[in-house]
Scaffold this motif. Structure first.
Motif, PDB file in Angstrom:
ATOM      1  N   TYR A  24       0.725  -1.400   0.064  1.00 48.79           N
ATOM      2  CA  TYR A  24      -0.012   0.027  -0.150  1.00 48.79           C
ATOM      3  C   TYR A  24       0.863   1.415   0.017  1.00 48.79           C
ATOM      4  O   TYR A  24       1.906   1.178   0.610  1.00 48.79           O
ATOM      5  CB  TYR A  24      -0.987   0.196   1.216  1.00 48.79           C
ATOM      6  N   LEU A  46      -6.498   2.583   8.144  1.00 44.35           N
ATOM      7  CA  LEU A  46      -6.801   2.951   6.813  1.00 44.35           C
ATOM      8  C   LEU A  46      -5.631   2.496   5.757  1.00 44.35           C
ATOM      9  O   LEU A  46      -4.629   2.203   6.257  1.00 44.35           O
ATOM     10  CB  LEU A  46      -6.530   4.440   6.752  1.00 44.35           C
ATOM     11  N   GLN A  48      -4.293   2.432   1.722  1.00 46.31           N
ATOM     12  CA  GLN A  48      -4.612   3.164   0.538  1.00 46.31           C
ATOM     13  C   GLN A  48      -3.719   2.703  -0.377  1.00 46.31           C
ATOM     14  O   GLN A  48      -2.396   2.779  -0.201  1.00 46.31           O
ATOM     15  CB  GLN A  48      -4.617   4.698   0.760  1.00 46.31           C
ATOM     16  N   ARG A  49      -4.344   2.266  -1.633  1.00 46.20           N
ATOM     17  CA  ARG A  49      -3.248   1.657  -2.732  1.00 46.20           C
ATOM     18  C   ARG A  49      -2.905   2.932  -3.538  1.00 46.20           C
ATOM     19  O   ARG A  49      -3.361   3.929  -3.220  1.00 46.20           O
ATOM     20  CB  ARG A  49      -4.426   1.030  -3.778  1.00 46.20           C
ATOM     21  N   GLU A  52      -4.673   5.948  -5.445  1.00 43.48           N
ATOM     22  CA  GLU A  52      -6.167   5.892  -5.049  1.00 43.48           C
ATOM     23  C   GLU A  52      -6.269   7.191  -4.400  1.00 43.48           C
ATOM     24  O   GLU A  52      -5.320   7.815  -3.916  1.00 43.48           O
ATOM     25  CB  GLU A  52      -6.548   4.939  -4.021  1.00 43.48           C
ATOM     26  N   VAL A  54      -8.510   9.403  -1.603  1.00 45.81           N
ATOM     27  CA  VAL A  54      -9.171   9.228  -0.530  1.00 45.81           C
ATOM     28  C   VAL A  54      -9.668  10.562   0.160  1.00 45.81           C
ATOM     29  O   VAL A  54      -8.612  11.599   0.184  1.00 45.81           O
ATOM     30  CB  VAL A  54      -8.585   8.314   0.488  1.00 45.81           C
ATOM     31  N   THR A 212      -1.551   9.435  -5.755  1.00 44.29           N
ATOM     32  CA  THR A 212      -2.081   9.010  -4.438  1.00 44.29           C
ATOM     33  C   THR A 212      -2.547  10.257  -3.768  1.00 44.29           C
ATOM     34  O   THR A 212      -1.294  10.847  -3.472  1.00 44.29           O
ATOM     35  CB  THR A 212      -1.192   8.010  -3.730  1.00 44.29           C
ATOM     36  N   VAL A 214      -4.964  12.166  -0.544  1.00 44.74           N
ATOM     37  CA  VAL A 214      -5.532  11.944   0.787  1.00 44.74           C
ATOM     38  C   VAL A 214      -6.198  13.497   0.981  1.00 44.74           C
ATOM     39  O   VAL A 214      -5.302  14.460   1.020  1.00 44.74           O
ATOM     40  CB  VAL A 214      -4.984  11.714   2.006  1.00 44.74           C
ATOM     41  N   SER A 227     -13.103  11.602  -5.770  1.00 45.00           N
ATOM     42  CA  SER A 227     -12.661  10.221  -5.042  1.00 45.00           C
ATOM     43  C   SER A 227     -12.840   8.969  -5.325  1.00 45.00           C
ATOM     44  O   SER A 227     -14.010   8.437  -5.841  1.00 45.00           O
ATOM     45  CB  SER A 227     -12.863  10.681  -3.586  1.00 45.00           C
ATOM     46  N   ARG A 229     -12.674   6.736  -2.679  1.00 46.70           N
ATOM     47  CA  ARG A 229     -13.234   6.314  -1.470  1.00 46.70           C
ATOM     48  C   ARG A 229     -13.244   7.533  -0.465  1.00 46.70           C
ATOM     49  O   ARG A 229     -12.638   8.474  -0.743  1.00 46.70           O
ATOM     50  CB  ARG A 229     -12.467   5.344  -0.820  1.00 46.70           C
ATOM     51  N   GLU A 241     -16.881   4.176   5.736  1.00 48.80           N
ATOM     52  CA  GLU A 241     -15.888   4.457   4.662  1.00 48.80           C
ATOM     53  C   GLU A 241     -16.529   3.570   3.438  1.00 48.80           C
ATOM     54  O   GLU A 241     -17.116   2.626   3.725  1.00 48.80           O
ATOM     55  CB  GLU A 241     -14.564   4.228   4.729  1.00 48.80           C
TER      56      GLU A 241
END
Ligand SMILES: Nc1ncnc2c1ncn2[C@@H]1O[C@H](COP(=O)(O)OP(=O)(O)OP(=O)(O)O)[C@@H](O)[C@H]1O
Ligand SMILES: [Mg+2]
Lengths: 264, 244
Positions: A24, A46, A48-49, A52, A54, A212, A214, A227, A229, A241
């Motif tokens: 991840y 949490l 996260q790939r 991704e 988020v 990636t 957040v 997003s 996710r 989530e």
């Protein structure tokens, strides 16, 4: 779109040193954070790939900023683990500064270096952290500034720019370090409404280029459209989530329903 | 009328002033400025290091620094100058030999480092924590963030107060007369004082006072200007962006 920009292309993001093979991009395990008596984060996990996006949503004071700061090690967890590309931030073997130099962070209040020109704001870390020669650092900085639409402002001071322009500089400052991960902490909350769009567009482009990310945001439309996710944080706990559709169209908990009723 | 004449003769005897003036300028002014500049350099460097200790998160580092600041701000300057300037060589710590001059610089530097350390500390701590967070977020070490981001901004914040301290140093150099300077090392006050002692007339001291004022008063106004300018922001650059 910036997808054609090799620096932002997915290959460049995924192919860099230290990334290959790790499971991840971000992994947070049973994270607790106290400030004195106050428990701000409570058993947050949490994963996260890479690539991704988020979005973190939640009421003011629920711990979103604290979680972001734990993710790049600006804040030390009271207990629990944070792994970036599989590297444990708390491990003595991890060079936290090196990790951080690959994790960009954009702040609500921009936090530009007030004593430096726009160009120096973007190039200073390239010179002193990456140890690039000045000319090369400034060339990269100019490119990044152009990418966020700020050509011609290189010589200005932060105080002479609008909020939207300052936030563009801040994004360029992070992008200059060629980050694998970008953290956005309410990047548009301090901006006048007409300036929000431009910043969101840059963030959307980044997301589409495979970064990636957040993103702590109160822009629910952005969260829904961009997003992969959405995490809903309430009083330091991830209450729900899931995909944007699940979170926004089919909230399970009363807490999330109440929150959405307030912000939508 | 004799009273007034007496007053004028005691303090404003032109002949005495003219007699002492060349020495005041060629020897006194030079030494006052040299002492002040070197003491200032010492105090700035030492005060900067001190301020970094003062903001340390480690109490074992912070506490001695605070003690230093408290002690040297708490002592009368004349006492410290005497203890350092006379005491060190007597105690066998004489890295600069017998000349009192460098000891005077060190003594004033030690005192002023305490004041400047405290000024710099408040300058550092008045900076928003967010500047440090931003610096660390691009991968700077604590050390780099300090020297590249925090200290330069703190210096701007404290420039007026620091310049003020230089004015105080210029005046404080007069205290080194009690270290017994060699004739050519005497600064403004000791020359005037010697002259007054020899002639029984105080006009030389008034002449020295005038020279002090010629240095300090314009500096004070310069400080006010810089202070105002820093608070209102740079004008030239603002005009440049207005064009752009
Ligand atoms: N350095 C700190 N020291 C003490 N308490 C803190 C500190 N940072 C945050 N807190 C507290 O932790 C709680 C969570 O703060 P945090 O900034 O993470 O919330 P947030 O979700 O980002 O809120 P907002 O939407 O207002 O930005 C708040 O109650 C705050 O007062
Ligand atoms: Mg916050």
């Amino acid at each position: 779109m910036a997808v054609s920009d090799p620096i932002l292309s997915r290959d460049a993001v995924a192919g860099r040193d230290g990334v290959a093979g790790a499971g991840y991009a971000i992994e947070v395990r049973h994270l607790f954070k106290n400030f004195g008596q106050q428990v701000v984060l409570r058993d947050v996990s949490l994963a996260q790939r890479r690539g991704e996006v988020v979005c973190l949503i939640g009421a003011s004071g629920c711990g979103k900023s604290t979680l972001l700061r734990c993710i790049n090690g600006l804040e030390q967890p009271t207990s629990g683990t944070v792994l970036i590309n599989g590297l444990d931030l708390a491990s003595p073997k991890t060079n936290i500064d090196a990790v951080r130099s690959r994790v960009g962070m954009v702040f609500q209040s921009f936090n530009l270096f007030q004593h430096l020109s726009v160009l120096d704001n973007v190039s200073i870390a390239l010179r002193h952290v990456r140890k690039l020669p000045r000319a090369q650092a400034e060339e990269i900085a100019r490119k990044k500034l152009a990418q966020v639409g700020l050509t011609g402002k290189e010589r200005s001071r932060p105080a002479q720019l609008s909020g939207g322009q300052q936030q563009r500089v801040a994004i360029a400052r992070s992008l200059a370090m060629d980050p694998e991960i970008m953290l956005f902490d309410e990047a548009t909350s301090a901006l006048d409404p007409e300036l929000v769009k431009g910043i969101l567009a840059i963030m959307r482009e980044l997301a589409e280029s495979g970064m990636t990310m957040v993103v702590v945001t109160h822009e629910m439309r952005f969260a829904r459209e961009v997003s992969d996710r959405v995490c809903f944080l309430d009083k330091g706990v991830i209450v729900e989530e899931g995909s944007p559709a699940r979170i926004f169209d089919d909230p399970q908990s009363t807490r999330l329903r109440n929150f959405l009723a307030q912000v939508l | 009328m004799t009273g007034l004449n007496n007053l004028i003769r005691t303090f404003f005897d032109l002949e005495e002033m003219v007699n002492v003036f060349p020495t005041l300028i060629t020897v006194g002014l030079r030494n006052t400025l040299v002492l002040a500049v070197f003491a200032m350099l010492f105090a700035v460097v030492f005060g900067l290091l001190l301020s970094l200790l003062l903001v340390s998160r480690n109490i074992a580092v912070r506490a001695p620094a605070f003690l230093y600041v408290d002690v040297f701000r708490g002592l009368p300057a004349i006492l410290t100058i005497y203890l350092v300037g006379q005491g060190l060589p007597i105690a066998g710590i004489a890295p600069f030999g017998r000349s009192p001059y460098p000891y005077a610089v060190v003594a004033i530097g030690i005192i002023q480092a305490a004041y400047l350390g405290e000024i710099f500390r408040s300058g550092i701590q008045s900076l928003d924590r967010s500047q440090m967070l931003a610096a660390r977020s691009v991968g700077m070490t604590h050390h780099q963030a300090m020297w590249l981001i925090i200290v330069p901004q703190a210096v701007r914040n404290v420039l007026p107060a620091t310049m003020n301290q230089f004015i105080i140093i210029v005046k404080e150099t007069s205290l080194v007369y009690l270290l017994g300077l060699f004739p050519l090392q005497r600064e403004l006050f000791s020359i005037a004082q010697d002259h007054a002692a020899n002639t029984g007339n105080l006009s030389s001291l008034v002449a020295a006072g005038i020279i002090y004022c010629i240095i300090t008063v314009p500096l004070t106004h310069l400080v006010n200007y810089v202070d105002k300018r820093l608070r209102e922001g740079p004008k030239l650059v603002a005009a440049e962006t207005a064009e752009a």
